[in-house]
Enzyme design. Sequence first.
Site, PDB file in Angstrom:
ATOM      1  N   SER A   1      11.998  -3.114  40.328  1.00 21.73           N
ATOM      2  CA  SER A   1      12.481  -2.324  41.461  1.00 21.73           C
ATOM      3  C   SER A   1      12.476  -3.162  42.730  1.00 21.73           C
ATOM      4  O   SER A   1      11.585  -4.013  42.914  1.00 21.73           O
ATOM      5  CB  SER A   1      11.582  -1.101  41.672  1.00 21.73           C
ATOM      6  OG  SER A   1      11.924  -0.424  42.863  1.00 21.73           O
TER       7      SER A   1
ATOM      8  N   LYS B   1       5.567  -2.898  40.260  1.00 22.35           N
ATOM      9  CA  LYS B   1       6.890  -3.498  40.101  1.00 22.35           C
ATOM     10  C   LYS B   1       6.920  -4.938  40.594  1.00 22.35           C
ATOM     11  O   LYS B   1       7.667  -5.767  40.063  1.00 22.35           O
ATOM     12  CB  LYS B   1       7.948  -2.643  40.803  1.00 22.35           C
ATOM     13  CG  LYS B   1       8.198  -1.315  40.098  1.00 22.35           C
ATOM     14  CD  LYS B   1       8.604  -1.501  38.638  1.00 22.35           C
ATOM     15  CE  LYS B   1       8.984  -0.202  37.947  1.00 22.35           C
ATOM     16  NZ  LYS B   1       9.402  -0.418  36.546  1.00 22.35           N
TER      17      LYS B   1
END
Length: 230
Positions: free
Chosen positions: A132, A159
Site C-alpha cells: 500500500s 505495509k
Amino acid sequence: MTTTLITGGNKGLGRETARRLLAEGHTVWIGARDEARGRQAADELGARFVQLDVTDDASVAAAASTVREQGGLDVLVNNAGITGPHTEPAELTGADALQVFDTNVAGIVRTTTAFLPLLRDSAAPAIVNVTSGLGSFSAVHDESRVESTVVAPLYTASKSAVTMLTVQYAKALPGIRVNAADPGYTATDLNGNSGPQTVTEGTDAVVALAMQGADGPTGTFTDREGRAPF
C-alpha cells in the site's frame, strides 16, 4: 498455461484479480480462509478453490500440497490482509500489533516459504505482494496525497514491512520475479468502500506484475501509474 494462486481471493481486490487473470487465460486458485465463501467465489468465476489461512502453518502447507498435486504453480499473489482494530493509537496493544503483522507480514513469509518449491519448478515464476502507498514514506509525507491524511499505525507499518520484505526476497531469490503492488485508494471492505477507485483500477498493478514474462523486473514497488517512490 500460467497457474496463479491468490490468497484472500474470495472478495475485493483478490476476487477482481482472479477474474481478470482468468480472462487472460490463467488457471487461477482462489485461496480463502472461509471454505464456503471461497468455494462460492471460485464457482462463480470458474476458478479453483483451496482452503488457505495465511496465519496457520498447517493450512498453508496443506494448500501447497494440494496445488502441487494438481500441477504446480507459476505466480503467487500474496493479497490477504487486514486493517486491524480501529483503536485510538494511544490505546493500541502488543496483541493488536501481533495480529496485524501475523496476517499482513508473517502470512507472506509462511505462504512464500511453502510455495517456493513449486515456484522453482516453473519456467517463469513470480511473486506479487500486495502492499500500500500507506506504507510509503514518500506518500505519507506528501500533503497532496490522501495517504498523508491517514493515521493507522499498525496497518501502515505492516505495509512498509511488506515492501521491504519484497526487496529482500527479490535479492535472495534471483530466479523469481518478486514485486510489490500498490493498489491505491480503492473501494473495498477494508475502507468501508470509501475509495474513489474501482476494484478494476485497483488491480491494474497487481495484474500487470502477474502477467509479466520471465524477463520482467524484480524488486520493484509499483502502482497503476508505474514505478512508485518508497
